[in-house]
Design an enzyme around this catalytic site. Structure first.
Site, mmCIF file in Angstrom:
data_model
loop_
_atom_site.group_PDB
_atom_site.id
_atom_site.type_symbol
_atom_site.label_atom_id
_atom_site.label_comp_id
_atom_site.label_asym_id
_atom_site.label_seq_id
_atom_site.Cartn_x
_atom_site.Cartn_y
_atom_site.Cartn_z
ATOM 1 N N SER A 228 0.807 -1.247 0.027
ATOM 2 C CA SER A 228 -0.137 -0.136 0.190
ATOM 3 C C SER A 228 0.914 1.286 -0.059
ATOM 4 O O SER A 228 0.265 2.370 0.058
ATOM 5 C CB SER A 228 -0.759 -0.165 1.377
ATOM 6 N N GLU B 124 -19.806 21.781 -14.488
ATOM 7 C CA GLU B 124 -20.091 20.691 -15.002
ATOM 8 C C GLU B 124 -19.425 19.355 -14.340
ATOM 9 O O GLU B 124 -19.853 18.158 -13.967
ATOM 10 C CB GLU B 124 -20.219 20.359 -16.377
ATOM 11 N N HIS C 130 -40.765 22.465 -9.874
ATOM 12 C CA HIS C 130 -41.285 21.563 -11.061
ATOM 13 C C HIS C 130 -40.240 22.281 -12.419
ATOM 14 O O HIS C 130 -40.837 21.952 -13.447
ATOM 15 C CB HIS C 130 -42.423 21.328 -11.418
ATOM 16 N N LYS D 102 -8.135 3.718 2.479
ATOM 17 C CA LYS D 102 -7.330 4.912 2.408
ATOM 18 C C LYS D 102 -7.574 5.578 0.911
ATOM 19 O O LYS D 102 -7.824 6.697 0.902
ATOM 20 C CB LYS D 102 -6.002 4.429 2.680
ATOM 21 N N TYR E 291 -9.298 -6.298 12.803
ATOM 22 C CA TYR E 291 -8.830 -5.810 11.796
ATOM 23 C C TYR E 291 -8.725 -7.056 10.803
ATOM 24 O O TYR E 291 -8.584 -8.308 11.111
ATOM 25 C CB TYR E 291 -7.255 -5.344 11.916
ATOM 26 N N SER F 219 -14.915 25.697 -27.261
ATOM 27 C CA SER F 219 -14.897 24.593 -27.908
ATOM 28 C C SER F 219 -13.737 24.446 -28.806
ATOM 29 O O SER F 219 -13.497 25.527 -29.563
ATOM 30 C CB SER F 219 -16.455 24.535 -28.404
ATOM 31 N N GLN G 145 -7.239 -2.160 4.399
ATOM 32 C CA GLN G 145 -6.494 -1.340 3.728
ATOM 33 C C GLN G 145 -7.248 -0.799 2.674
ATOM 34 O O GLN G 145 -6.409 0.420 2.310
ATOM 35 C CB GLN G 145 -5.358 -2.268 3.062
ATOM 36 N N LYS H 266 -18.646 29.187 -28.666
ATOM 37 C CA LYS H 266 -18.963 28.361 -27.274
ATOM 38 C C LYS H 266 -18.173 29.098 -26.313
ATOM 39 O O LYS H 266 -17.094 29.382 -26.266
ATOM 40 C CB LYS H 266 -19.015 27.022 -27.586
HETATM 41 N N1 ARG Z 1 -1.087 -1.234 5.483
HETATM 42 C C1 ARG Z 1 -2.178 -1.704 6.349
HETATM 43 C C2 ARG Z 1 -3.319 -1.211 6.204
HETATM 44 O O1 ARG Z 1 -3.290 0.019 5.611
HETATM 45 C C3 ARG Z 1 -1.565 -1.553 7.921
HETATM 46 C C4 ARG Z 1 -2.154 -2.470 8.906
HETATM 47 C C5 ARG Z 1 -1.554 -3.752 8.369
HETATM 48 N N2 ARG Z 1 -1.846 -4.811 9.444
HETATM 49 C C6 ARG Z 1 -1.806 -6.332 9.205
HETATM 50 N N3 ARG Z 1 -2.187 -6.981 10.114
HETATM 51 N N4 ARG Z 1 -1.558 -6.608 7.888
HETATM 52 O O2 ARG Z 1 -4.512 -1.307 6.677
#
Ligand code: ARG
Length: 459
Positions: A23, A290, A156, A325, A317, A277, A322, A283
């Site tokens: 990541s 938009e 409307h 993000k 977890y 355009s 992951q 234009k």
């Molecule tokens: N790169 C992982 C994430 O963004 C960090 C946590 C990873 N933890 C693990 N047990 N593999 O979630």
């Protein structure tokens, strides 16, 4: 490079897997928060005696140098080190040697990534709130200039009743003030410190979690280690609040696009916020508006992506997380990018007051006012509605508007009409007479502007 977790493995990771689960390409933007979190963790470990104060000092020193090197652009991240957390740890050990390996005592990447995103999001929420504040200030300023700029209000997409541009702009002020409120609320739940939760089950080390929270500027400490490493509610809430911001911007953009057409001609966008355009020389397109409308879908997608990613996850977890993000970062970037161009686009547009007023004079926007006039003379409103409906039909047949009917024509429809009808149905008067709280009359809008300014001070 051997893995930081390589001890129990006999074979190396397949290179396809290495690329697949890394990541670092996107979580490197958390480098600052990751290092700050590590500095606080090491400082706390030194204070409670889990590592010696000297070791803590060396780690902190090393981390500060790494931060500087990253900021100067002198660090090349390593895909094989997976993510920002292990990259920083690897850089630290390369820099200060074995003592760097003590940093990860009583910590897991699971509580580490949670603290990083929370810190990152807290800063971004502050930034977006200040962008919204500036936008609201711009709209309030415009609203003050257009207290008596009459325009048709629509339902409307059909002309309905006369309002003022000021009133219309203040509708958006209400939306953006609510958006600011929602972000403040989301901030409160983001402002909770998860370090100390470990991988999932806390730790046997005697950590001072309150101290870590204090060092990092968190208002609260999480109360359940399982929840703390698997909670992404705050990210979902942020994407939901962002979706609403985008929806509000998108509705406004839709109106700007319509208003900028030759058919409406209520506004003209500044050249700096329009594009041409490649084939049609005449234009002038509202591309910015938009594009904001189009980007709204991305943010909805980010929200739905997050919710769907989370829905089947057992405690605690899971690597699925992951995926949080990219969705979160995309929502942040999109909202910020849109707000950045939207505000000056609105601030620089030219308002064609005459066209707005002209449109308000057509379309029988004062028909309700004629009915209200009769109601005030004692005619039951439902009957008055019927009479004015007939008047409108008559006008359509004779290609007139309601102001152009003679008193005889009016009185043929109802004896309750008198000479004072004409004073009651000019569109400027109709807008100005709607003095009810929350209405479009200049003094009512002026009051709403005052209330909004006060809210802006306390939000
Ligand atoms: N790169 C992982 C994430 O963004 C960090 C946590 C990873 N933890 C693990 N047990 N593999 O979630």
């Amino acid at each position: 490079m051997t893995k930081l977790w390589g001890g129990r493995f006999q074979k190396t990771t397949d290179h396809l897997v290495e690329d697949f689960h890394s990541s670092i390409s996107f979580d490197q933007r958390l480098y600052k928060q990751d290092i700050q979190g590590s500095i606080a963790h090491a400082t706390m470990l030194g204070r409670v005696g889990v590592i010696s104060p000297e070791e803590a000092g060396q780690i902190v020193e090393g981390l500060r140098e790494i931060l500087k090197e990253i900021e100067e652009g002198n660090v090349e991240f390593d895909v094989a080190a997976e993510d920002i957390h292990m990259n920083v740890e690897q850089l630290l050990t390369a820099k200060i040697g074995a003592v760097g390996k003590k940093l990860h005592t009583a910590r897991s990447r699971n509580d580490q990534v949670a603290v990083d995103i929370r810190m990152y999001l807290k800063d971004e929420i502050k930034e977006i709130r200040s962008q919204l504040r500036e936008l609201v200030e711009t709209l309030l300023n415009l609203a003050e200039q257009h207290l008596s700029t009459v325009m048709p209000g629509y339902t409307h997409m059909q002309r309905a009743q006369p309002i003022t541009l000021s009133h219309h702009l203040m509708a958006y002020v209400q939306m953006f003030l609510r958006d600011m409120d929602r972000l403040a609320d989301c901030y409160r739940r983001t402002d909770v410190m998860p370090l100390g939760s470990g991988a999932l089950a806390g730790t046997t080390f005697p950590l001072d979690r309150e101290y870590t929270a204090e060092l990092l500027g968190f208002a609260a400490v999480s109360d359940n280690s399982l929840d703390a490493v698997s909670d992404r509610d705050f990210a979902v809430e942020f994407c939901a609040a962002s979706s609403l911001i985008m929806m509000h911007l998108s509705r406004f953009c839709e109106e700007i696009i319509l208003w900028a057409t030759g058919e409406f001609a209520f506004i003209e966008l500044d050249d700096a916020y329009s594009t041409g355009s490649s084939i049609m020389p005449q234009k002038k397109n509202p591309d910015v508006a938009e594009l904001i409308r189009g980007k709204t879908g991305r943010v909805y997608g980010d929200l739905l992506g997050l919710l769907t990613m989370l829905k089947g996850l057992p405690m605690a977890y899971n690597k699925d997380m992951q995926e949080d993000k990219e969705a979160l970062f995309d929502a942040i970037d999109t909202v910020k990018g849109c707000l950045l161009v939207f505000r000056p686009m609105v601030a620089t547009m030219t308002v064609r007051k005459e066209n707005m007023a002209g449109a308000a004079r057509g379309g029988f926007t004062n028909a309700t006012d004629v009915a209200d006039y009769l109601a005030k003379k004692g005619v039951p409103f439902r009957e008055a509605h019927e009479v004015v409906g007939k008047a409108v039909f008559y006008c359509l047949q004779h290609q007139k508007n309601l102001e152009a009917l003679t008193l005889e024509e009016y009185q043929a429809l109802s004896p309750a009409f008198a000479e004072d009808i004409y004073a009651a149905i000019g569109v400027e008067y109709c807008a100005a007479a709607r003095k009810v709280r929350g209405g479009p009359a200049p003094e009512a809008v002026q009051q709403a502007i005052g209330v909004a300014k006060a809210r802006l001070r306390e939000i």
